[in-house]
Design a protein around this motif. Structure first.
Motif: not given
Length: 585
Positions: A505-512, A538-545
């Motif tokens: 999720g540390t990568f995904v949080r920068g996409f808010r 396959t790729v799953t992205a965690e912490c999609v907010e």
């Protein structure tokens, strides 16, 4: 045979010697090395010998007529006088006591003072006896020997400091009699002392301990603090009348500074450091055991925080530690009592936002602390081994629930993803457990996904890899969780039986939002997605907010997403409702 039949004739007994004259007794009395005096029924000296006169620093003749209680050199107090009188009155057979006396020649001696009747007929009750004999024996050598033995028993032979026994005696006394009402303790341990013993030998190690003790003494001397060696390389400084936290932490700083100076020992120049646990509190309501437990805990914190430092006892931090210990010790009983439950977080296709899977997340419904999230107890379970039975229960319960969903909606296959700790692979037969659970529940293997962390998978070899391969051959999906934060050994990744990656999720949080978009994060995620797809993963992205994150991840090419944008973890019946609807959260 009768006496007359004895061939040797009647046996002759030895003739009695001449009776001793009273003058003989007087001569023995005067010449005796034991200090003595004969006292009458009133407690007055009738006669004293030369040795007593020497002891008291007065001619023996001048002691006659003096009441025993007035012989100040004997140190007779009221209690001793009463016990002496009981002997004179026939109420007691003897009296004795030990006194520290000053000899007539000026030296100090330990003496045993005894009063016994002279052996005349006992007086009727209530009347005084005749004379009694007072004797004073010099027992200095015996007392000195006892003192030396006690010193050896209560002091460390290497450093000469008080040892653990004497330290606890002083600590207990200080807790009961602190003049300031407070007490302080610096509990010190040398960092890396074992290496000195192992490389230079115990002789050099002992010399180092002695040198350390000397520096600790000098630091403690101005405040009159007790320094003790508790064993090994552990020392304690006791502030028996502490005046607050600040003076004690300043003392700890002085100790660290003193020990940081190199030691020159037998041609060896040694540098050592120390970790110190500092405890300061009111003496009332504190026991020696509680104080030492707090000091030991705080010393452990100082070690864990990086060594070569002092750490002050923190009640909140200690409460957290105690809670962890309590949770750790009750994990297995809690599992037996059925206190754990599962919630499921949807995993959604980023292409059409349909529900494709769920991740099973365990909760502990603690009777006292309420519902606890996994981060409160999973680490403890991994430390004490409870993760094996707990993980087996989570796996079985997840598969049973997934089978129910499959039977309810056979046209909507939904996989369940279960986290597996590497200890479950090492400490149990995970392959056999999974096979048995799948057979028991009837869940198709393709609807079960096992998640392992990147570091656990890529940092392992042998049995874990063989287990993953066997599970994959069985048809079970294998995914790497928190990808991008561990080893990132891409060459190794290509040889693993892995079906999917879950981006941390540390990568995904920068996409808010577009405004907060981090170009570096986007570049990394894009590259990871492309790499995974090239490897057939396959790729799953965690912490999609939020929608901005979901949209960006969709354009990058992520396959599925998971996070509060779609749903928080929910009970199983909520997932059933989603399956009945259009399948989107």
């Amino acid at each position: 045979m009768t006496e007359s039949d004895d061939p040797a004739g009647p046996r002759a007994s030895a003739p009695p010697g001449p009776p001793l004259h009273p003058a003989d007794y007087r001569t023995a009395f005067e010449a005796a090395g034991l200090a003595m005096a004969v006292i009458d029924g009133e407690g007055r000296v009738l006669a004293a010998n030369h040795a007593l006169g020497q002891l008291l620093g007065s001619p023996a003749a001048e002691l006659s007529g003096t009441p025993v209680a007035s012989l100040t050199g004997l140190g007779i107090d009221d209690r001793t006088r009463d016990e002496c009188q009981a002997v004179l009155e026939g109420r007691s057979d003897s009296m004795s006591c030990t006194r520290r006396l000053k000899h007539g020649d000026g030296r100090s001696v330990w003496a045993r003072v005894t009063v016994v009747p002279t052996g005349g007929p006992a007086a009727p009750p209530g009347r005084r006896r005749g004379a009694a004999l007072l004797s004073v024996a010099d027992i200095s050598e015996r007392c000195d020997l006892q003192e030396r033995l006690r010193h050896l028993q209560m002091h460390d032979p290497v450093t000469g400091l008080p040892n653990r026994s004497l330290f606890f005696d002083r600590l207990s006394t200080a807790l009961a009699e602190s003049t300031t009402g407070r007490i302080g303790l610096c509990y010190l341990d040398l960092d890396g002392f074992k290496a000195v013993n192992d490389t230079l030998g115990h002789r050099v190690g002992d010399r180092l301990l002695d040198a350390v003790a000397d520096r600790l003494r000098r630091c403690a001397e101005p405040g009159g603090h007790l320094v003790a060696r508790l064993g090994g390389d552990e020392f304690a400084l006791l502030a028996e009348a502490s005046t607050g936290t600040q003076p004690l932490t300043e003392l700890a700083e002085q100790l660290l500074a003193a020990l940081q100076q190199p030691f020159d020992l037998a041609g060896q120049r040694l540098a050592v450091s120390a970790s110190i646990g500092v405890v300061e509190r009111p003496a009332a309501g504190t026991t020696a055991t509680e104080l030492m437990q707090a000091a030991d805990t705080t010393l452990y914190w100082a070690k864990a925080d990086g060594k070569a430092r002092w750490t002050l006892f923190d009640p909140e931090r200690n409460a957290s530690r105690m809670t962890r210990q309590a949770l750790s010790s009750t994990l297995r009983p809690a599992l037996e009592r059925g206190e754990f439950t599962l919630e499921y977080q949807p995993i959604v296709s980023l292409h059409d936002e349909t529900l494709t899977g769920v991740e099973a997340l365990v909760r502990w419904r603690h009777p006292r602390l309420g519902t606890l999230a996994p981060n409160r107890f999973i680490g403890l379970a991994e430390e004490n081994g409870a993760i094996v039975p707990l993980g087996r229960w989570i796996l079985a319960e997840s598969c049973r629930q997934a089978r129910r969903w499959h039977l309810e909606q056979p046209g909507r296959p939904l996989y369940v993803s279960v986290n597996v700790a590497v200890r479950q692979v090492w400490d149990s037969d995970l392959v056999a457990d999974v096979a048995a659970i799948l057979e028991e529940t009837g869940l198709p293997p393709g609807l079960l996904q096992l998640e392992l962390t990147e570091s656990a998978v890529m940092g392992s070899a042998g049995r874990p890899i063989k287990a993953l391969q066997a599970l994959s051959d069985m048809g079970v999906r294998i995914a790497i969780d928190d990808f991008g934060t561990g080893y990132s050994n891409l060459a190794y990744l290509s040889r693993l039986p892995v079906r999917g990656l879950k981006l941390d999720g540390t990568f995904v949080r920068g996409f808010r939002t577009a405004r907060s978009l981090n170009p570096a994060d986007e570049t990394i995620v894009t590259s990871l997605v492309q790499l995974a797809h090239n490897l057939g993963l396959t790729v799953t992205a965690e912490c999609v907010e939020g929608p901005a994150q979901a949209d960006r991840l969709r354009r990058i090419g992520c396959d599925t997403g998971q996070g509060w944008h779609y749903s928080k973890p929910v009970p199983a019946d909520r997932i059933s409702q989603l399956l009945v609807s259009d399948g989107s959260p």
